[in-house]
Scaffold this motif. Sequence first.
Motif, PDB file in Angstrom:
ATOM      1  N   GLU A   8      -2.270   5.162   7.946  1.00 19.34           N
ATOM      2  CA  GLU A   8      -3.582   4.835   8.505  1.00 19.34           C
ATOM      3  C   GLU A   8      -3.589   3.422   9.093  1.00 19.34           C
ATOM      4  O   GLU A   8      -4.147   3.179  10.177  1.00 19.34           O
ATOM      5  CB  GLU A   8      -4.648   4.948   7.407  1.00 19.34           C
ATOM      6  CG  GLU A   8      -6.061   4.681   7.874  1.00 19.34           C
ATOM      7  CD  GLU A   8      -6.572   5.735   8.839  1.00 19.34           C
ATOM      8  OE1 GLU A   8      -7.495   5.403   9.623  1.00 19.34           O
ATOM      9  OE2 GLU A   8      -6.051   6.869   8.826  1.00 19.34           O
ATOM     10  N   LEU A   9      -2.974   2.482   8.382  1.00 18.40           N
ATOM     11  CA  LEU A   9      -2.960   1.087   8.811  1.00 18.40           C
ATOM     12  C   LEU A   9      -2.229   0.904  10.138  1.00 18.40           C
ATOM     13  O   LEU A   9      -2.718   0.223  11.049  1.00 18.40           O
ATOM     14  CB  LEU A   9      -2.290   0.220   7.729  1.00 18.40           C
ATOM     15  CG  LEU A   9      -2.102  -1.268   8.049  1.00 18.40           C
ATOM     16  CD1 LEU A   9      -3.447  -1.955   8.221  1.00 18.40           C
ATOM     17  CD2 LEU A   9      -1.283  -1.934   6.946  1.00 18.40           C
TER      18      LEU A   9
ATOM     19  N   GLU B 161      -1.792   5.142   3.085  1.00 24.16           N
ATOM     20  CA  GLU B 161      -2.517   3.969   3.574  1.00 24.16           C
ATOM     21  C   GLU B 161      -1.770   3.299   4.724  1.00 24.16           C
ATOM     22  O   GLU B 161      -2.391   2.812   5.677  1.00 24.16           O
ATOM     23  CB  GLU B 161      -2.724   2.975   2.434  1.00 24.16           C
ATOM     24  CG  GLU B 161      -3.594   3.483   1.296  1.00 24.16           C
ATOM     25  CD  GLU B 161      -3.650   2.497   0.158  1.00 24.16           C
ATOM     26  OE1 GLU B 161      -4.286   1.439   0.328  1.00 24.16           O
ATOM     27  OE2 GLU B 161      -3.031   2.765  -0.897  1.00 24.16           O
ATOM     28  N   LEU B 162      -0.442   3.279   4.646  1.00 29.31           N
ATOM     29  CA  LEU B 162       0.360   2.674   5.709  1.00 29.31           C
ATOM     30  C   LEU B 162       0.273   3.491   6.997  1.00 29.31           C
ATOM     31  O   LEU B 162       0.230   2.933   8.093  1.00 29.31           O
ATOM     32  CB  LEU B 162       1.825   2.550   5.266  1.00 29.31           C
ATOM     33  CG  LEU B 162       2.085   1.602   4.085  1.00 29.31           C
ATOM     34  CD1 LEU B 162       3.562   1.619   3.708  1.00 29.31           C
ATOM     35  CD2 LEU B 162       1.649   0.182   4.426  1.00 29.31           C
TER      36      LEU B 162
ATOM     37  N   PRO C  84       0.817  -1.223   0.000  1.00 30.97           N
ATOM     38  CA  PRO C  84       0.000   0.000   0.000  1.00 30.97           C
ATOM     39  C   PRO C  84       0.850   1.273   0.000  1.00 30.97           C
ATOM     40  O   PRO C  84       2.006   1.269   0.432  1.00 30.97           O
ATOM     41  CB  PRO C  84      -0.803  -0.132   1.299  1.00 30.97           C
ATOM     42  CG  PRO C  84      -0.885  -1.605   1.549  1.00 30.97           C
ATOM     43  CD  PRO C  84       0.431  -2.154   1.085  1.00 30.97           C
ATOM     44  N   ARG C  85       0.259   2.351  -0.472  1.00 27.88           N
ATOM     45  CA  ARG C  85       0.937   3.643  -0.517  1.00 27.88           C
ATOM     46  C   ARG C  85       1.175   4.173   0.895  1.00 27.88           C
ATOM     47  O   ARG C  85       0.578   3.702   1.872  1.00 27.88           O
ATOM     48  CB  ARG C  85       0.101   4.640  -1.312  1.00 27.88           C
ATOM     49  CG  ARG C  85      -0.192   4.199  -2.737  1.00 27.88           C
ATOM     50  CD  ARG C  85       1.036   4.260  -3.616  1.00 27.88           C
ATOM     51  NE  ARG C  85       0.764   3.800  -4.973  1.00 27.88           N
ATOM     52  CZ  ARG C  85       1.662   3.832  -5.955  1.00 27.88           C
ATOM     53  NH1 ARG C  85       2.875   4.308  -5.719  1.00 27.88           N
ATOM     54  NH2 ARG C  85       1.352   3.390  -7.160  1.00 27.88           N
TER      55      ARG C  85
END
Length: 234
Positions: free
Chosen positions: A42-43, A39-40, A35-36
């Motif tokens: 957030e993850l 996204e990371l 993931p971009r």
Amino acid sequence: MITPTIQRRSLVEQTIDAIRQLIRTKAWKVDECIPREAELVELFQVGRNTVREAIRVLSHSGMLEVRQGDGTYVRRELDPAETITRLNQSALSDHLEMQCILESEAARFAAMRRTASDLTRLKNALDLRAVYARGDNVDELIEHDREFHEAIVDASHNEALQALYGYFSSSLRALTKTTMANEALPDPTHADHLAVYEAILAGNEEAAALAAREMLAPQISRLKASAYPTARSR
């Protein structure tokens, strides 16, 4: 009262471990783009700088590959840097068993494939080891001991085995000093090393493998049978 030590790990280290776990469990597969960055963030619930540093570390170790303008891809499932760390922290007995496995098979192949120059290198290292074994210069003894063992591996003419042993050899240097300093462990003798050399010289594969195993067997047996701690100092 003994106060337990609490290990504080940085967010970067935790993020690195999380990425390793996702790759190890194949949630992120080799050759796939992860993931971009947003996204990371957030993850993992961490900042952008933390994500960037984690990716930088894993890219440097070869687990990830950053392709400019494209994304970050998984290159391999195992992190070589993590492997080395685990290797360095493994028990002394585990280390010796691994050394025994690698060197016995190397000796077997060396007996099959050794050249005249291989034999010359082995004999020179063996002779120098014998000289320093009679003195007090432990560092020189260790240096020529390692040269003898590395010469066996090189005489195997197996590039994969040479590469694996080279990966392992940095830990072996420290290991040799540890075992020599431990008076409870029997040191391999000149006769033990000579037996390996003579079997390789004779081209006797089984005898070479057996001699290499028997060189380390007393130390392994003593560690398993005794109450001495087997963990290497961290």
